[in-house]
Design a protein around this motif. Structure first.
Motif, PDB file in Angstrom:
ATOM      1  N   GLU A 195      10.696  11.647  -0.579  1.00  0.00           N
ATOM      2  CA  GLU A 195       9.616  10.640  -0.660  1.00  0.00           C
ATOM      3  C   GLU A 195       9.109  10.591  -2.095  1.00  0.00           C
ATOM      4  O   GLU A 195       8.754  11.602  -2.663  1.00  0.00           O
ATOM      5  CB  GLU A 195       8.479  11.024   0.290  1.00  0.00           C
ATOM      6  N   ASN A 217       1.397   2.813  -8.872  1.00  0.00           N
ATOM      7  CA  ASN A 217       2.134   2.475  -7.648  1.00  0.00           C
ATOM      8  C   ASN A 217       1.981   3.623  -6.671  1.00  0.00           C
ATOM      9  O   ASN A 217       2.495   4.722  -6.919  1.00  0.00           O
ATOM     10  CB  ASN A 217       3.612   2.225  -7.968  1.00  0.00           C
ATOM     11  N   ILE A 225       2.117   5.940  -3.050  1.00  0.00           N
ATOM     12  CA  ILE A 225       3.180   6.302  -2.112  1.00  0.00           C
ATOM     13  C   ILE A 225       3.313   5.179  -1.083  1.00  0.00           C
ATOM     14  O   ILE A 225       2.297   4.651  -0.594  1.00  0.00           O
ATOM     15  CB  ILE A 225       2.863   7.649  -1.434  1.00  0.00           C
ATOM     16  N   SER A 226       4.541   4.836  -0.770  1.00  0.00           N
ATOM     17  CA  SER A 226       4.805   3.738   0.154  1.00  0.00           C
ATOM     18  C   SER A 226       4.105   3.967   1.494  1.00  0.00           C
ATOM     19  O   SER A 226       4.189   5.049   2.078  1.00  0.00           O
ATOM     20  CB  SER A 226       6.321   3.615   0.384  1.00  0.00           C
ATOM     21  N   GLY A 227       3.376   2.954   1.933  1.00  0.00           N
ATOM     22  CA  GLY A 227       2.699   3.047   3.220  1.00  0.00           C
ATOM     23  C   GLY A 227       1.280   3.582   3.156  1.00  0.00           C
ATOM     24  O   GLY A 227       0.578   3.582   4.174  1.00  0.00           O
ATOM     25  N   HIS A 228       0.865   4.025   1.988  1.00  0.00           N
ATOM     26  CA  HIS A 228      -0.493   4.541   1.854  1.00  0.00           C
ATOM     27  C   HIS A 228      -1.484   3.397   1.688  1.00  0.00           C
ATOM     28  O   HIS A 228      -1.357   2.568   0.796  1.00  0.00           O
ATOM     29  CB  HIS A 228      -0.592   5.501   0.662  1.00  0.00           C
ATOM     30  N   ASN A 261      -6.481  -0.732   1.445  1.00  0.00           N
ATOM     31  CA  ASN A 261      -5.646  -1.936   1.371  1.00  0.00           C
ATOM     32  C   ASN A 261      -6.057  -2.688   0.111  1.00  0.00           C
ATOM     33  O   ASN A 261      -6.036  -2.100  -0.968  1.00  0.00           O
ATOM     34  CB  ASN A 261      -5.735  -2.731   2.653  1.00  0.00           C
ATOM     35  N   ARG A 275      -6.229  -4.538  -6.833  1.00  0.00           N
ATOM     36  CA  ARG A 275      -5.101  -4.054  -6.050  1.00  0.00           C
ATOM     37  C   ARG A 275      -4.560  -5.239  -5.261  1.00  0.00           C
ATOM     38  O   ARG A 275      -4.965  -5.505  -4.132  1.00  0.00           O
ATOM     39  CB  ARG A 275      -5.519  -2.931  -5.101  1.00  0.00           C
ATOM     40  N   LYS A 332      -2.270  -7.495  -3.089  1.00  0.00           N
ATOM     41  CA  LYS A 332      -1.391  -7.326  -1.930  1.00  0.00           C
ATOM     42  C   LYS A 332      -1.475  -5.928  -1.329  1.00  0.00           C
ATOM     43  O   LYS A 332      -0.578  -5.513  -0.587  1.00  0.00           O
ATOM     44  CB  LYS A 332       0.069  -7.656  -2.292  1.00  0.00           C
ATOM     45  N   VAL A 348      -0.971  -3.019  -2.559  1.00  0.00           N
ATOM     46  CA  VAL A 348       0.047  -2.024  -2.947  1.00  0.00           C
ATOM     47  C   VAL A 348      -0.295  -1.491  -4.334  1.00  0.00           C
ATOM     48  O   VAL A 348      -1.135  -0.602  -4.471  1.00  0.00           O
ATOM     49  CB  VAL A 348       1.464  -2.614  -2.883  1.00  0.00           C
ATOM     50  N   ASP A 349       0.337  -2.082  -5.376  1.00  0.00           N
ATOM     51  CA  ASP A 349       0.093  -1.629  -6.743  1.00  0.00           C
ATOM     52  C   ASP A 349      -1.337  -1.929  -7.167  1.00  0.00           C
ATOM     53  O   ASP A 349      -1.998  -2.824  -6.619  1.00  0.00           O
ATOM     54  CB  ASP A 349       1.038  -2.348  -7.718  1.00  0.00           C
ATOM     55  N   SER A 380      -3.363   8.426  -3.930  1.00  0.00           N
ATOM     56  CA  SER A 380      -3.308   7.622  -2.712  1.00  0.00           C
ATOM     57  C   SER A 380      -3.356   8.530  -1.492  1.00  0.00           C
ATOM     58  O   SER A 380      -3.009   9.713  -1.564  1.00  0.00           O
ATOM     59  CB  SER A 380      -2.058   6.737  -2.676  1.00  0.00           C
TER      60      SER A 380
END
Lengths: 114, 117
Positions: free
Chosen positions: A1, A24, A26-29, A51, A69, A71, A73-74, A94
């Motif tokens: 991950e 950026n 962690i994906s899904g955080h 979010n 922030r 969308k 994400v970033d 995150s």
């Protein structure tokens, strides 16, 4: 991950210039944090997103600092204009859902304002 | 407002020995979390251990354990069998128990630990 990514790692600017940092998570955080760590001190929370909404920005100097922030994400943190006292490491972190969950930190961006 | 105090700016320990880092905090809250974070020279902060105030049992993670004294508002970290890789800044942190929203981490100023070979 993959962990939390930040760029740039180092930045040197003159006072009154502007600067931007990118994070950026962690994906899904869902939750993202920006901290300021001045030399010799612990990190201080600047802003927290859940979010793409702001949860806490009570310690963000809003006359010169801004963050977004898009969308959910970033995220980018901007300083305009920079002051000498903004010299610090800016950490992004995150967590999965909220502040109840473990925070994972990025490597940080070291900013020097001359 | 909550405050976290780490009274030892720097400490050193010999490899394989035990060291204890001190932390005190001030709060009027009854429910909260306490944390120890490690920040090695590469700067990536990682969580070492977490304690929930309502739990009387001290948290333990392998070689790391805490001594949580709620009445004294003290939260020390013990590192057993110190290793060279334990060399880092250690930060104690406090968080109020979230009640319907989010709460922020409040950090101390840190203790710089050096493990000597």
């Amino acid at each position: 991950e993959a962990g939390v990514a930040q760029s740039p790692r180092y930045k040197i600017i003159e006072k009154r210039q502007s600067v931007a940092f990118w994070c950026n998570p962690i994906s899904g955080h869902a939750t993202l944090y920006w901290y300021q760590q001045i030399l010799g001190q612990g990190p201080k929370l600047l802003i927290q997103f859940q979010n793409n909404g702001v949860v806490d920005d009570s310690q963000l100097p809003k006359d010169r600092f801004s963050a977004e922030r898009l969308k959910g994400v970033d995220s980018t943190l901007k300083i305009q204009p920079a002051k000498l006292e903004d010299s610090a490491v800016y950490l992004c972190a995150s967590s999965f859902l909220s502040s109840r969950d473990e925070q994972y930190f990025g490597p940080g961006t070291r900013l020097t304002v001359t | 407002a909550q405050t976290v105090t780490q009274s030892q700016p720097e400490m050193s320990v010999q490899e394989a020995e035990t060291v204890t880092l001190s932390c005190t905090y001030d709060t009027s809250e009854n429910n909260y979390y306490l944390f120890w974070y490690k920040q090695p020279p590469s700067r990536q902060m990682i969580l070492v251990i977490r304690q929930e105030a309502y739990k009387q049992q001290n948290a333990t993670e392998n070689r790391f354990s805490v001594n949580f004294q709620k009445a004294a508002k003290s939260f020390s970290l013990k590192i057993s069998d110190s290793q060279l890789g334990d060399t880092a800044m250690y930060f104690c942190a406090f968080m109020r128990y979230p009640q319907g929203g989010s709460e922020k981490l409040v950090f101390g100023k840190g203790t710089k630990l050096t493990v000597n070979p």
